[in-house]
Design a protein around this motif. Structure first.
Motif, short mmCIF file in Angstrom:
data_model
loop_
_atom_site.label_atom_id
_atom_site.label_comp_id
_atom_site.label_asym_id
_atom_site.label_seq_id
_atom_site.Cartn_x
_atom_site.Cartn_y
_atom_site.Cartn_z
N SER A 229 0.82 -1.21 0.00
CA SER A 229 0.00 0.00 0.00
C SER A 229 0.85 1.26 0.00
O SER A 229 0.50 2.26 -0.64
CB SER A 229 -0.94 0.00 1.21
N ALA B 40 -11.68 4.28 4.54
CA ALA B 40 -11.24 2.90 4.28
C ALA B 40 -12.36 1.90 4.54
O ALA B 40 -12.54 0.95 3.76
CB ALA B 40 -10.03 2.58 5.16
N THR C 13 -14.92 2.15 1.68
CA THR C 13 -14.40 1.61 0.43
C THR C 13 -14.31 0.10 0.45
O THR C 13 -14.67 -0.57 -0.52
CB THR C 13 -13.02 2.21 0.13
N VAL D 22 -7.57 -0.36 -1.00
CA VAL D 22 -8.27 0.60 -0.14
C VAL D 22 -7.29 1.51 0.58
O VAL D 22 -7.47 2.74 0.63
CB VAL D 22 -9.15 -0.15 0.87
N LEU D 23 -6.24 0.95 1.14
CA LEU D 23 -5.27 1.77 1.87
C LEU D 23 -4.52 2.71 0.92
O LEU D 23 -4.20 3.84 1.29
CB LEU D 23 -4.28 0.87 2.61
N THR E 166 -6.73 5.56 0.17
CA THR E 166 -6.93 6.41 1.34
C THR E 166 -5.76 7.36 1.57
O THR E 166 -5.96 8.51 1.98
CB THR E 166 -7.14 5.53 2.58
N ARG E 167 -4.53 6.93 1.29
CA ARG E 167 -3.36 7.68 1.73
C ARG E 167 -2.59 8.38 0.62
O ARG E 167 -1.62 9.08 0.90
CB ARG E 167 -2.41 6.74 2.47
N PHE F 168 -3.73 0.43 10.18
CA PHE F 168 -4.97 0.40 9.40
C PHE F 168 -5.35 -1.03 9.03
O PHE F 168 -6.51 -1.40 9.10
CB PHE F 168 -4.82 1.26 8.14
N GLU F 169 -4.36 -1.82 8.61
CA GLU F 169 -4.65 -3.21 8.25
C GLU F 169 -5.15 -3.98 9.46
O GLU F 169 -6.12 -4.75 9.37
CB GLU F 169 -3.39 -3.87 7.69
N LEU G 87 -8.80 -2.84 10.20
CA LEU G 87 -9.78 -3.42 9.28
C LEU G 87 -9.99 -4.90 9.55
O LEU G 87 -11.12 -5.40 9.51
CB LEU G 87 -9.34 -3.19 7.83
#
Length: 287
Positions: free
Chosen positions: A96, A138, A141, A155-156, A159-160, A221-222, A225
């Motif tokens: 990502s 995130a 999405t 997705v990440l 997002t970033r 983030f991972e 989620l």
């Protein structure tokens, strides 16, 4: 007549890695090596179930298997799942960061180089994406695309990427007016050569700093989620999924959530401290 005293040559200062950064670099290197060699170093298959050994404490031996960090609710080895979970977290974070860095940096440089309506379009899109909380964006999405390893990476990255776009945009604005860039443009260099040969190498340091700091955030983030059930799906091991399962057994089997949480804490802390060092090392004002 006395001879003038020759000035002593200045000692050349050698930048070395501070001693307080070395342990954290060793932690990251160890986790990377464990992730790369997960099938070789994991004691057992992380998906192998042993219902007779469910919720066993660390150090328990059952059916010839030693559960060094205990077992979970299905009798799976926590240590093996922890090692394979490191592979998932690092793979998602690395992929990502690379994808969002490429997209964001390219858009930021194009916006600063061309200006006009292209600049307005790209930078307003950056403002729109940044106006939505990253974790909320995130979640929305991944709910649309569906859970899974590949979708989490996409997705990440979506997002970033604005973070890189803003840095690349600001750095390109300052570099684009340099004499060597104007000379290259006067000599007939096209925009791919100007951006790739003359501008990108001079702003790469700032982008590397952003990527280093973003890496730890991608790991979080991972895990977040996966904790919510929107990331990597069972039976694939993930630190976030292990934390989600372990919260139901905190009172009776503390090790299920404690060890993934500790690994997540050490990895993110180490990456952030290394990112601070890289930022200070690449900062021209610190030289």
């Amino acid at each position: 007549m006395s001879q003038p005293i020759a000035a002593k040559p200045r000692a050349v200062s050698k930048r070395t890695i501070p001693w307080n950064v070395i342990p954290f670099a060793a932690i990251v290197a160890t986790m990377v090596l464990l992730a790369l060699a997960a099938p070789l170093v994991a004691p057992v298959d992380p998906d192998t179930q042993n219902l007779l050994a469910r919720l066993k404490a660390p150090g328990t031996v059952s059916r010839g298997i030693t559960y060094l960090l205990g077992s979970d609710e299905l009798g799976r080895d926590v240590l093996s799942r922890l090692i394979h979970g490191a592979r998932v977290s690092l793979l998602v974070a690395f992929s990502s960061v690379i994808l969002s860095g490429i997209v964001g940096s390219a858009l930021g440089m194009v916006a600063a180089f061309y200006r006009g309506w292209i600049e307005v379009l790209i930078m307003r899109l950056v403002d729109i994406v940044l106006s939505v909380p990253a974790i909320l964006f995130a979640i929305i999405t991944v709910a649309v695309l569906g859970p899974g390893l590949v979708n989490v990476v996409i997705v990440l990255a979506l997002t970033r990427w604005p973070r890189y776009a803003r840095v690349a945009y600001g750095q390109t604005l300052s570099v684009a007016n340099m004499p060597y860039v104007r000379l290259a443009r006067f000599m007939g260099a096209g925009w791919p050569r100007l951006l790739g040969r003359h501008i990108l190498p001079n702003i790469a340091g700032s982008l590397v700093v952003v990527a280093t700091l973003e890496f730890g955030l991608m790991v979080l983030f991972e895990a977040g989620l996966s904790f919510l059930g929107l990331g990597v799906q069972p039976p694939m091991a993930s630190w976030g999924a292990m934390l989600s399962t372990g919260r139901n057994y905190v009172a009776t089997a503390w090790w299920i959530a404690t060890f993934p949480g500790l690994a997540l804490f050490l990895l993110v802390l180490s990456i952030n401290l290394i990112g601070d060092y890289v930022r200070d090392r690449l900062d021209p004002k610190a030289r």
